[in-house]
Design an enzyme around this catalytic site. Structure first.
Site, PDB file in Angstrom:
ATOM      1  N   LYS A  22       0.237   5.699  12.618  1.00  0.00           N
ATOM      2  CA  LYS A  22       1.092   6.102  11.479  1.00  0.00           C
ATOM      3  C   LYS A  22       0.390   7.178  10.647  1.00  0.00           C
ATOM      4  O   LYS A  22       0.958   8.215  10.326  1.00  0.00           O
ATOM      5  CB  LYS A  22       1.401   4.907  10.582  1.00  0.00           C
ATOM      6  N   CYS A 115       1.214   2.694  -7.579  1.00  0.00           N
ATOM      7  CA  CYS A 115       1.060   2.043  -6.269  1.00  0.00           C
ATOM      8  C   CYS A 115       0.347   0.718  -6.482  1.00  0.00           C
ATOM      9  O   CYS A 115      -0.623   0.650  -7.240  1.00  0.00           O
ATOM     10  CB  CYS A 115       0.254   2.929  -5.320  1.00  0.00           C
ATOM     11  N   ARG A 120      -3.740   6.206  -7.558  1.00  0.00           N
ATOM     12  CA  ARG A 120      -3.719   7.160  -6.438  1.00  0.00           C
ATOM     13  C   ARG A 120      -3.329   8.555  -6.922  1.00  0.00           C
ATOM     14  O   ARG A 120      -2.270   9.075  -6.571  1.00  0.00           O
ATOM     15  CB  ARG A 120      -2.799   6.668  -5.340  1.00  0.00           C
ATOM     16  N   ASP A 306      -8.206  -0.300   4.899  1.00  0.00           N
ATOM     17  CA  ASP A 306      -6.937  -0.785   5.451  1.00  0.00           C
ATOM     18  C   ASP A 306      -7.094  -2.018   6.329  1.00  0.00           C
ATOM     19  O   ASP A 306      -6.100  -2.534   6.843  1.00  0.00           O
ATOM     20  CB  ASP A 306      -6.236   0.335   6.243  1.00  0.00           C
ATOM     21  N   ARG A 398       6.795  -0.898   7.557  1.00  0.00           N
ATOM     22  CA  ARG A 398       6.384   0.464   7.216  1.00  0.00           C
ATOM     23  C   ARG A 398       5.268   0.947   8.126  1.00  0.00           C
ATOM     24  O   ARG A 398       5.124   2.144   8.377  1.00  0.00           O
ATOM     25  CB  ARG A 398       5.873   0.536   5.778  1.00  0.00           C
TER      26      ARG A 398
HETATM   27  C1  EPZ Z   1      -4.965   7.457   3.233  1.00  0.00           C
HETATM   28  O1  EPZ Z   1      -4.386   7.489   1.925  1.00  0.00           O
HETATM   29  C2  EPZ Z   1      -4.166   6.404   4.025  1.00  0.00           C
HETATM   30  N1  EPZ Z   1      -2.763   6.774   4.028  1.00  0.00           N
HETATM   31  C3  EPZ Z   1      -4.324   5.037   3.358  1.00  0.00           C
HETATM   32  O2  EPZ Z   1      -3.697   4.076   4.205  1.00  0.00           O
HETATM   33  C4  EPZ Z   1      -5.793   4.678   3.290  1.00  0.00           C
HETATM   34  O3  EPZ Z   1      -5.937   3.479   2.584  1.00  0.00           O
HETATM   35  C5  EPZ Z   1      -6.567   5.795   2.548  1.00  0.00           C
HETATM   36  O4  EPZ Z   1      -6.348   7.070   3.180  1.00  0.00           O
HETATM   37  C6  EPZ Z   1      -8.060   5.544   2.551  1.00  0.00           C
HETATM   38  O5  EPZ Z   1      -8.554   5.410   3.835  1.00  0.00           O
HETATM   39  C7  EPZ Z   1      -2.339   7.702   4.918  1.00  0.00           C
HETATM   40  O6  EPZ Z   1      -3.084   8.289   5.675  1.00  0.00           O
HETATM   41  C8  EPZ Z   1      -0.868   7.993   4.933  1.00  0.00           C
HETATM   42  P1  EPZ Z   1      -7.355   8.899  -0.258  1.00  0.00           P
HETATM   43  P2  EPZ Z   1      -4.782   8.655   0.890  1.00  0.00           P
HETATM   44  O7  EPZ Z   1      -6.833  10.133  -0.882  1.00  0.00           O
HETATM   45  O8  EPZ Z   1      -5.134   9.889   1.611  1.00  0.00           O
HETATM   46  C9  EPZ Z   1      -8.953   8.692  -4.735  1.00  0.00           C
HETATM   47  C10 EPZ Z   1      -2.212   2.335   4.809  1.00  0.00           C
HETATM   48  O9  EPZ Z   1      -2.340   1.129   4.567  1.00  0.00           O
HETATM   49  N2  EPZ Z   1      -8.309  10.002  -4.913  1.00  0.00           N
HETATM   50  O10 EPZ Z   1      -8.344   9.048   0.839  1.00  0.00           O
HETATM   51  O11 EPZ Z   1      -3.716   8.685  -0.132  1.00  0.00           O
HETATM   52  C11 EPZ Z   1      -7.941   7.561  -4.512  1.00  0.00           C
HETATM   53  O12 EPZ Z   1      -7.429   7.064  -5.714  1.00  0.00           O
HETATM   54  C12 EPZ Z   1      -2.545   3.367   3.702  1.00  0.00           C
HETATM   55  O13 EPZ Z   1      -1.855   2.799   5.900  1.00  0.00           O
HETATM   56  C13 EPZ Z   1      -8.532  10.719  -6.079  1.00  0.00           C
HETATM   57  O14 EPZ Z   1      -9.228  10.254  -6.981  1.00  0.00           O
HETATM   58  O15 EPZ Z   1      -6.112   8.019   0.244  1.00  0.00           O
HETATM   59  C14 EPZ Z   1      -8.757   6.546  -3.726  1.00  0.00           C
HETATM   60  O16 EPZ Z   1      -9.482   5.762  -4.611  1.00  0.00           O
HETATM   61  C15 EPZ Z   1      -2.726   2.734   2.364  1.00  0.00           C
HETATM   62  N3  EPZ Z   1      -7.926  11.937  -6.197  1.00  0.00           N
HETATM   63  C16 EPZ Z   1      -9.695   7.430  -2.904  1.00  0.00           C
HETATM   64  O17 EPZ Z   1      -9.727   8.716  -3.535  1.00  0.00           O
HETATM   65  C17 EPZ Z   1      -7.137  12.483  -5.208  1.00  0.00           C
HETATM   66  O18 EPZ Z   1      -6.612  13.608  -5.372  1.00  0.00           O
HETATM   67  C18 EPZ Z   1      -9.290   7.599  -1.433  1.00  0.00           C
HETATM   68  O19 EPZ Z   1      -7.930   7.947  -1.406  1.00  0.00           O
HETATM   69  C19 EPZ Z   1      -6.937  11.743  -4.033  1.00  0.00           C
HETATM   70  C20 EPZ Z   1      -7.530  10.502  -3.904  1.00  0.00           C
END
Ligand code: EPZ
Length: 419
Positions: A22, A115, A120, A306, A398
């Protein structure tokens, strides 16, 4: 709205085929917006999140065809505004920003809302776009990014919780058509980022370093159509390994990628499970008496956030006390109160769960709150006495393709009924 009735105590054995990823398919489908030519994507899983992405692409003007696991996208002309109605259903919609900015030099997407798994923001995505010469404006719940032209630049995408996965994807997709060279420092190194970079390179992009924390993108003037098969879903694979650990005799995952499962397999081995791998299979032998674990989630190749909830379900019935520390989404413990309703013994501190193993869990009505928490409740139900009624299973659809049918084919007894 469906619910699942999980009848506990059934042993699992046999083989299960892992679906396409996904979290790889979503940005890859969005990347097809970068060219007017057709893109053919194989192994696209049948999930509601994928449907939302295809709806957004169609709304933006792309022709979308789907034949079982193969999706063909032709984005001859594109609009640059993605609608709140669809975007609000799925955070990952944000990854159309990069391709639209790269191609049309502007994009407007509704800002992702709250969320349940935690804060996020997308500040790092916007920081990356700004470094390429774009400007962003947040207005009326939308974020608009625009630029006269995009120029390559060096940018760090390191946040408080480490690198960002979709942020790295988005900036990479904006930079492939920028003038000059972009360097992303502190990039995310997840296999899904590598899969996206491989697809973009098939389209004619010039990306090196994906899979490391430093990605270099040499801009090109245009991209062409391409074909690509999405990698196997390592989180679905990890979830089935935990199901096997909880209730399995011998379970083999087929069309899996063992190299992407290092941290998960490592923890299962620490708990005492015997695991064998080949090029595209992983086999776990149940042992019925797992040891307690100490787990800390981290960016890849660390232990994936995850998989945290699923391991909470696993260690809720071990001898001893496990410690689970969540560093990526410190509030991501919605599953804990539901596991406690089933008899689990869990103490919480900010970002840490102390799980004291109990002899038995009992089936109960429980509420799914998010994708991985709902998977954990189904897994807990496999080892509970009696029936566990998991409500709001739309969360699980999902991210898991027919998880109930796949588990039933291994010997589980799960009914999907109308709520
Ligand atoms: C991806 O989300 C995945 N989703 C998530 O999987 C997964 O949990 C996450 O990466 C971490 O591995 C998809 O790929 C669609 P991040 P993403 O940006 O990219 C902070 C599932 O269950 N952050 O790597 O949205 C954020 O708050 C889902 O399949 C900022 O501070 O996650 C978090 O604490 C849930 N500023 C950390 O970084 C930003 O601009 C990592 O988030 C972006 C993120």
């Amino acid at each position: 709205m469906d619910k699942m009735l999980v009848h506990g105590g059934h042993k699992l054995s046999g083989s299960v085929k892992i679906s396409g990823s996904k979290n790889s398919a979503l940005p890859i489908l969005a990347a097809a917006l970068l060219t007017k030519e057709p893109c053919v994507i194989q192994h696209v899983p049948d999930l509601s999140d994928i449907h939302y992405m295809l709806q957004i692409l169609a709304f933006l003007g792309a022709e979308v065809e789907r034949a079982s696991g193969t999706v063909t996208i032709r984005a001859e002309k594109v609009k640059t505004i993605a609608p709140y109605e669809i975007v609000r259903k799925m955070r990952a919609s944000v990854c159309v920003l990069g391709p639209l900015l790269g191609r049309e030099k502007e994009a407007t997407v509704s800002l992702p809302g709250g969320c349940v798994i935690g804060d996020r923001p997308i500040d790092l995505h916007l920081k990356g776009f700004d470094a390429l010469g774009a400007t962003h404006r947040i207005d009326a719940g939308n974020v608009k990014v625009f630029a006269g032209r995009l120029r390559g630049a060096t940018v760090s995408l390191l946040g408080k919780q480490g690198p960002t996965v979709l942020g790295t994807d988005n900036v990479m997709m904006a930079a492939v058509l920028a003038e000059g060279v972009t360097v992303i420092e502190h990039a995310a190194a997840e296999p899904e980022v590598v899969d996206l970079a491989n697809f973009l390179n098939r389209m004619g992009a010039k990306i090196t370093g994906a899979g490391t924390d430093r990605i270099v993108i040499e801009g090109v003037s245009e991209l062409h159509g391409a074909e690509h098969a999405v990698i196997p879903d390592r989180i679905e694979a990890g979830t089935f390994l935990v199901a096997a650990a909880i209730a399995g005799r011998e379970v083999r995952l087929q069309r899996a990628e063992p190299n992407h499962l290092g941290a998960v397999i490592g923890k299962l081995a620490d708990a005492g499970y015997r695991i064998e791998t080949t090029a595209d299979t992983v086999t776990l032998h149940g042992n019925g008496d797992p040891k307690a674990l100490d787990i800390t989630t981290n960016p890849y190749p660390g232990f994936p956030t995850d998989m945290q909830a699923q391991f909470c379900a696993l260690v809720s019935r071990t001898s001893g006390c496990s410690k689970i520390t969540e560093t990526i989404f410190p509030q991501r413990f919605m599953h804990v109160s539901e596991l406690k309703r089933m008899g689990a013994d869990i103490e919480m501190e900010p970002g840490i769960a102390y799980v004291k193993g109990v002899d038995r869990l009992s089936g109960a009505p429980v509420m799914a709150s998010d994708l991985r928490a709902s998977a954990a409740l189904v897994l807990a139900g496999l080892q509970a006495e009696g029936i566990t009624e998991v409500n709001r299973v739309y969360h699980i659809d999902r991210g898991y393709e027919s998880i109930d049918e796949k588990l039933n084919a291994l010997g589980a007894h799960i009914e999907r009924v109308k709520a």
